[in-house]
Design a protein around this motif. Structure first.
Motif, PDB file in Angstrom:
ATOM      1  N   PRO A   1       0.708  -1.404  -0.105  1.00  0.00           N
ATOM      2  CA  PRO A   1      -0.172  -0.149   0.086  1.00  0.00           C
ATOM      3  C   PRO A   1       0.783   1.227  -0.108  1.00  0.00           C
ATOM      4  O   PRO A   1       0.145   2.526  -0.180  1.00  0.00           O
ATOM      5  CB  PRO A   1      -0.740  -0.199   1.197  1.00  0.00           C
ATOM      6  CG  PRO A   1       0.066  -1.223   2.123  1.00  0.00           C
ATOM      7  CD  PRO A   1       0.835  -1.953   1.272  1.00  0.00           C
ATOM      8  N   LYS A   2       2.168   1.199   0.435  1.00  0.00           N
ATOM      9  CA  LYS A   2       3.101   2.392   0.419  1.00  0.00           C
ATOM     10  C   LYS A   2       3.762   2.545  -0.808  1.00  0.00           C
ATOM     11  O   LYS A   2       4.144   1.446  -1.497  1.00  0.00           O
ATOM     12  CB  LYS A   2       3.778   2.484   1.613  1.00  0.00           C
ATOM     13  CG  LYS A   2       3.184   2.832   2.878  1.00  0.00           C
ATOM     14  CD  LYS A   2       4.212   2.985   4.136  1.00  0.00           C
ATOM     15  CE  LYS A   2       4.905   4.311   4.232  1.00  0.00           C
ATOM     16  NZ  LYS A   2       5.263   4.328   5.592  1.00  0.00           N
TER      17      LYS A   2
ATOM     18  N   SER B   1      10.420   7.417   5.530  1.00  0.00           N
ATOM     19  CA  SER B   1       9.102   7.975   5.635  1.00  0.00           C
ATOM     20  C   SER B   1       8.661   8.086   6.958  1.00  0.00           C
ATOM     21  O   SER B   1       7.745   8.570   7.512  1.00  0.00           O
ATOM     22  CB  SER B   1       7.932   7.125   5.235  1.00  0.00           C
ATOM     23  OG  SER B   1       7.995   5.624   5.632  1.00  0.00           O
TER      24      SER B   1
ATOM     25  N   LYS C   1       5.253   7.114   8.601  1.00  0.00           N
ATOM     26  CA  LYS C   1       4.090   8.162   8.081  1.00  0.00           C
ATOM     27  C   LYS C   1       3.495   7.393   6.888  1.00  0.00           C
ATOM     28  O   LYS C   1       4.305   6.908   5.920  1.00  0.00           O
ATOM     29  CB  LYS C   1       4.467   9.535   7.765  1.00  0.00           C
ATOM     30  CG  LYS C   1       5.060  10.175   9.248  1.00  0.00           C
ATOM     31  CD  LYS C   1       5.373  11.581   8.867  1.00  0.00           C
ATOM     32  CE  LYS C   1       6.068  12.315  10.035  1.00  0.00           C
ATOM     33  NZ  LYS C   1       6.581  13.622   9.678  1.00  0.00           N
ATOM     34  N   LYS C   2       2.228   7.781   6.662  1.00  0.00           N
ATOM     35  CA  LYS C   2       1.659   7.444   5.591  1.00  0.00           C
ATOM     36  C   LYS C   2       2.024   8.358   4.206  1.00  0.00           C
ATOM     37  O   LYS C   2       2.574   9.466   4.475  1.00  0.00           O
ATOM     38  CB  LYS C   2       0.224   7.435   5.594  1.00  0.00           C
ATOM     39  CG  LYS C   2      -0.466   6.694   6.689  1.00  0.00           C
ATOM     40  CD  LYS C   2      -2.105   6.482   6.765  1.00  0.00           C
ATOM     41  CE  LYS C   2      -2.173   5.100   7.542  1.00  0.00           C
ATOM     42  NZ  LYS C   2      -3.361   5.305   8.320  1.00  0.00           N
ATOM     43  N   ASP C   3       1.853   7.702   2.998  1.00  0.00           N
ATOM     44  CA  ASP C   3       2.171   8.543   2.060  1.00  0.00           C
ATOM     45  C   ASP C   3       1.747  10.183   1.916  1.00  0.00           C
ATOM     46  O   ASP C   3       2.533  10.854   1.667  1.00  0.00           O
ATOM     47  CB  ASP C   3       1.834   7.876   0.757  1.00  0.00           C
ATOM     48  CG  ASP C   3       2.599   6.733   0.178  1.00  0.00           C
ATOM     49  OD1 ASP C   3       3.519   6.467   0.907  1.00  0.00           O
ATOM     50  OD2 ASP C   3       2.115   5.871  -0.362  1.00  0.00           O
ATOM     51  N   HIS C   4       0.477  10.318   2.165  1.00  0.00           N
ATOM     52  CA  HIS C   4       0.090  11.624   2.143  1.00  0.00           C
ATOM     53  C   HIS C   4       0.612  12.532   3.436  1.00  0.00           C
ATOM     54  O   HIS C   4       0.389  13.723   3.410  1.00  0.00           O
ATOM     55  CB  HIS C   4      -1.517  11.601   2.130  1.00  0.00           C
ATOM     56  CG  HIS C   4      -2.072  11.314   3.601  1.00  0.00           C
ATOM     57  ND1 HIS C   4      -2.400   9.777   3.828  1.00  0.00           N
ATOM     58  CD2 HIS C   4      -2.743  11.839   4.523  1.00  0.00           C
ATOM     59  CE1 HIS C   4      -2.944   9.666   4.899  1.00  0.00           C
ATOM     60  NE2 HIS C   4      -3.008  10.879   5.651  1.00  0.00           N
ATOM     61  N   GLU C   5       1.186  11.895   4.406  1.00  0.00           N
ATOM     62  CA  GLU C   5       2.056  12.635   5.346  1.00  0.00           C
ATOM     63  C   GLU C   5       3.508  12.912   5.264  1.00  0.00           C
ATOM     64  O   GLU C   5       4.085  13.855   5.901  1.00  0.00           O
ATOM     65  CB  GLU C   5       1.622  11.911   6.775  1.00  0.00           C
ATOM     66  CG  GLU C   5       0.220  11.940   6.829  1.00  0.00           C
ATOM     67  CD  GLU C   5      -0.122  10.896   8.331  1.00  0.00           C
ATOM     68  OE1 GLU C   5      -1.125  11.423   8.758  1.00  0.00           O
ATOM     69  OE2 GLU C   5       0.735  10.052   8.282  1.00  0.00           O
ATOM     70  N   SER C   6       4.198  11.875   4.537  1.00  0.00           N
ATOM     71  CA  SER C   6       5.592  11.786   4.558  1.00  0.00           C
ATOM     72  C   SER C   6       6.319  12.870   3.830  1.00  0.00           C
ATOM     73  O   SER C   6       7.595  12.915   3.974  1.00  0.00           O
ATOM     74  CB  SER C   6       5.919  10.186   4.254  1.00  0.00           C
ATOM     75  OG  SER C   6       5.712  10.353   2.580  1.00  0.00           O
TER      76      SER C   6
ATOM     77  N   GLU D   1      -1.151  15.553  -4.501  1.00  0.00           N
ATOM     78  CA  GLU D   1      -1.982  14.469  -4.823  1.00  0.00           C
ATOM     79  C   GLU D   1      -2.200  14.451  -6.277  1.00  0.00           C
ATOM     80  O   GLU D   1      -2.315  13.177  -6.834  1.00  0.00           O
ATOM     81  CB  GLU D   1      -3.494  14.820  -4.242  1.00  0.00           C
ATOM     82  CG  GLU D   1      -3.594  14.688  -2.879  1.00  0.00           C
ATOM     83  CD  GLU D   1      -3.542  13.018  -2.300  1.00  0.00           C
ATOM     84  OE1 GLU D   1      -3.913  12.230  -3.005  1.00  0.00           O
ATOM     85  OE2 GLU D   1      -2.974  13.060  -1.017  1.00  0.00           O
TER      86      GLU D   1
ATOM     87  N   ARG E   1       2.868   1.861  -6.159  1.00  0.00           N
ATOM     88  CA  ARG E   1       2.179   1.136  -4.876  1.00  0.00           C
ATOM     89  C   ARG E   1       0.872   0.646  -5.621  1.00  0.00           C
ATOM     90  O   ARG E   1       0.337   0.922  -6.550  1.00  0.00           O
ATOM     91  CB  ARG E   1       1.672   2.244  -3.915  1.00  0.00           C
ATOM     92  CG  ARG E   1       0.658   3.351  -4.026  1.00  0.00           C
ATOM     93  CD  ARG E   1       0.334   4.220  -3.121  1.00  0.00           C
ATOM     94  NE  ARG E   1      -0.963   5.203  -3.515  1.00  0.00           N
ATOM     95  CZ  ARG E   1      -1.116   6.091  -2.559  1.00  0.00           C
ATOM     96  NH1 ARG E   1      -0.303   6.434  -1.685  1.00  0.00           N
ATOM     97  NH2 ARG E   1      -2.192   7.148  -3.178  1.00  0.00           N
TER      98      ARG E   1
END
Ligand SMILES: [Fe+2]
Length: 224
Positions: free
Chosen positions: A124-125, A161, A164-169, A175, A205
């Motif tokens: 997922p990442k 990372s 952290k999740k992708d949208h936070e890293s 996006e 991903r």
């Protein structure tokens, strides 16, 4: 050694990487170009093939096939590996064609074929594969996502990372940088194991399937 470009201040930056995307199958040969880290044949699946895939996905949620596929014998090998594929002539012929193309392109006797039904994101990442090259094709359901080379902050890959999740890293800025393949697309993803591509591997991903939906994913790898 990663090829790098000298800038005016004498610092070295990695050479850029690009995607080659076309409805013509011979775009796949572009993967041999140094500056290409993704080549995509936008293949339109026939209605018969699509209905076989829909039928497979609606009748089973369990399929994890892993075989060494030989170009001349792929259909028989698939039939031997799963009874679910015996009545799927369009699908098995399509898979055999892709094995043949992959083995011809890379001068291989066999390919490591995985055919999997997924109900959750496998990777997922955003990440890179530490292999030379992999063929990826989503035959049904939502397809893989990737980031153009010049939009990626590679320092945020893996441990960078910091969990952290992708949208936070910070691995991407916007996006809108996230690109998405389509079902049927045949993609060659160049990894960090390709000579000269250590810092240019395609960042990608698995998408999260919509709840209740599944994907049918094909991958082909080098095995010998
Ligand atoms: Fe991957």
């Amino acid at each position: 050694m990663t090829r790098a470009l000298a800038t005016n201040d004498n610092s070295m930056i990695p050479a850029n990487r690009y995607a080659a995307i076309s409805p013509e199958p011979n775009v796949l040969t572009d993967i041999y170009r140094e500056e290409i880290n993704l080549s995509v044949w936008q293949c339109t699946l026939t209605q018969t093939l699509n209905s076989e895939v829909t039928n497979l996905l609606s009748n089973t949620s369990e399929l994890q096939l892993s075989i060494a596929a030989t170009p001349e014998q792929t259909i028989g090998e698939l039939h031997a590996a799963s009874a679910l594929l015996v009545d799927k002539p369009a699908l098995t012929e399509h898979l055999a064609m892709l094995v043949d193309m992959f083995c011809t392109l890379f001068e291989l006797k066999r390919a490591g074929l995985r055919l999997t039904i997924l109900n959750k994101a496998m990777c997922p990442k955003f990440h890179v594969d530490h292999i030379p090259c992999r063929l990826v094709s989503t035959l049904g359901g939502v397809a893989s996502q990737w980031l153009p080379h010049d939009t990626v902050d590679r320092s945020k890959l893996g441990a960078g990372s910091k969990g952290k999740k992708d949208h936070e890293s910070g691995i991407y800025t916007s996006e809108s940088d996230i690109q998405q393949l389509n079902a049927g697309d045949v993609a060659l993803l160049k990894g960090s194991g390709w000579l000269g591509n250590e810092d240019g591997a395609l960042v990608h991903r698995s998408p999260a399937p919509v709840s209740g939906e599944t994907r049918l994913l094909l991958t082909l790898d080098f095995i010998d």
